[in-house]
Design an enzyme around this catalytic site. Structure first.
Site, short mmCIF file in Angstrom:
data_model
loop_
_atom_site.label_atom_id
_atom_site.label_comp_id
_atom_site.label_asym_id
_atom_site.label_seq_id
_atom_site.Cartn_x
_atom_site.Cartn_y
_atom_site.Cartn_z
N ASP A 103 10.61 20.55 -9.13
CA ASP A 103 10.21 20.09 -10.55
C ASP A 103 11.48 20.33 -11.38
O ASP A 103 11.43 19.92 -12.47
CB ASP A 103 9.06 21.02 -10.99
CG ASP A 103 9.07 22.38 -10.82
OD1 ASP A 103 10.28 23.13 -11.00
OD2 ASP A 103 7.96 23.08 -10.69
N HIS A 118 13.40 22.11 -0.81
CA HIS A 118 12.66 20.81 -0.67
C HIS A 118 13.00 19.68 -1.42
O HIS A 118 12.09 18.76 -1.73
CB HIS A 118 11.33 21.44 -0.83
CG HIS A 118 10.84 22.56 0.06
ND1 HIS A 118 9.67 23.22 0.01
CD2 HIS A 118 11.22 22.74 1.59
CE1 HIS A 118 9.60 23.93 1.16
NE2 HIS A 118 10.32 23.88 1.96
N CYS A 126 16.91 5.06 -1.01
CA CYS A 126 16.32 4.20 -0.08
C CYS A 126 15.85 4.62 1.30
O CYS A 126 16.73 5.56 1.97
CB CYS A 126 17.12 3.03 0.06
SG CYS A 126 16.63 1.70 1.40
N CYS A 129 18.83 2.77 3.93
CA CYS A 129 20.00 2.93 3.69
C CYS A 129 20.59 4.17 3.00
O CYS A 129 21.82 4.64 2.69
CB CYS A 129 21.02 1.69 2.93
SG CYS A 129 20.60 1.27 1.43
N CYS A 147 14.84 -1.41 -2.28
CA CYS A 147 16.09 -1.35 -2.51
C CYS A 147 16.96 -2.73 -2.66
O CYS A 147 16.91 -3.61 -2.14
CB CYS A 147 16.98 -0.70 -1.26
SG CYS A 147 18.67 -0.39 -1.22
N GLY A 187 6.26 34.00 -6.12
CA GLY A 187 5.52 32.99 -6.37
C GLY A 187 5.20 32.05 -5.13
O GLY A 187 5.15 30.66 -5.34
N SER A 189 3.58 31.48 -1.11
CA SER A 189 2.51 31.92 -0.30
C SER A 189 3.29 32.52 1.15
O SER A 189 2.51 33.25 1.98
CB SER A 189 1.70 30.89 0.15
OG SER A 189 2.23 29.83 0.78
N PRO A 214 0.62 37.41 -7.97
CA PRO A 214 -0.57 37.96 -8.18
C PRO A 214 -1.48 38.23 -7.09
O PRO A 214 -2.48 39.15 -7.24
CB PRO A 214 -1.01 36.99 -9.13
CG PRO A 214 -0.50 35.87 -9.08
CD PRO A 214 0.87 36.08 -8.44
#
Ligand code: OAD
Length: 244
Positions: A103, A118, A126, A129, A147, A187, A189, A214
């Site tokens: 994000d 990630h 594309c 290409c 593209c 944060g 897993s 948490p």
């Protein structure tokens, strides 16, 4: 919550610190995690929405899902956890931030040199290409754009299941894990490898490993310190203690 004095003592002496973040850091910015009870993978099938086979069998569905998630990300603002992490970059000789998040909220909060394992959900490229299509697609696009160079399908620059992580970012992450004094897992897993293996590399090389979450995770039992709280609560407390 109290931050253990022992941890603060260790952090005050630490020269190199590394941190792996996951979806939980952005939860309080209104971006859903994947594996919490209301997480994305409890409702949606990652094989359909986050794999190359899923994209090839229904490109429109996958494109629409990413457009929807992008709209949420574009509206989201960093929370105090993101800001505390950005501040931590100034508290040590070396601070390496490794994220599984797509994000870009770490960067919006002021973090620099973020290792994005990630990819990111903002850019597109594309499929055929590899040409980048940053800014050349719009949130209004309802169908998968093609593209302009080779006619291939345009896909988001996220890493899908079964795909390799960006080589250089992962290499830098491993090096940071090997050479740090303290490694934070925040944060996440700890379910998705190879990212989830980084705290163990750090521990094997002698670092103390710390979890901020948490909830109990599959890596909790191996941690030297477990801080049970949200990142927006715990991380500003750590920063405050380190500055005093
Ligand atoms: P998960 O959804 O697997 O885990 C989110 C973690 O955040 C859980 O352990 C929660 O307990 C914790 N959490 C929830 N709210 C929190 C808060 N306010 N503060 C701190 N922690 C909180 O997300 P990830 O571990 O990031 O990959 O998932 C790893 C990868 O799986 C993602 O990058 C994504 C996904 O499939 C790809 O898309 C390739």
């Amino acid at each position: 919550m109290d931050i253990p004095e022992k941890l603060i003592e260790i952090l005050k002496k630490a020269k190199k610190v590394a941190m792996l973040t996951g979806a939980g850091v952005s939860a309080e910015s209104g971006i859903k995690t994947f594996r919490d009870p209301d997480g994305l993978w409890t409702k949606f099938n990652p094989a359909e929405l986050a794999s190359i086979d899923g994209f090839m069998s229904n490109p429109k569905l996958v494109w629409e899902w990413y457009q929807h998630r992008r709209a949420i990300v574009f509206d989201a603002k960093p929370n105090p956890g993101h800001f505390a992490i950005a501040e931590m970059q100034n508290l040590f000789d070396k601070f390496t931030l490794i994220t599984q998040n797509v994000d870009r909220l770490h960067q919006t909060a002021g973090a620099t040199n973020v290792l994005e394992l990630h990819g990111n959900i903002i850019d597109n490229r594309c499929l055929d290409c590899n040409r980048n299509f940053e800014g050349e697609t719009s949130l209004a696009d309802k169908f998968v754009p093609r593209c302009t160079h080779c006619g291939g399908l345009i896909r988001p620059c996220v890493v899908w299941f079964g795909e390799m992580l960006p080589e250089e970012a992962f290499k830098q992450s491993e090096l940071a894990a090997m050479h740090c004094d303290v490694f934070f897992s925040v944060g996440t897993s700890g379910e998705v490898y190879p990212a989830a293996g980084l705290p163990f590399i750090a521990q094997n090389y002698g670092a103390k490993i710390v979890e901020v979450n948490p909830n109990h995770t599959s890596v909790s039992n191996s941690m030297d310190f477990v801080l049970r709280g949200t990142s927006s609560h715990v991380l500003p407390l750590i920063v405050e203690k380190l500055k005093n």
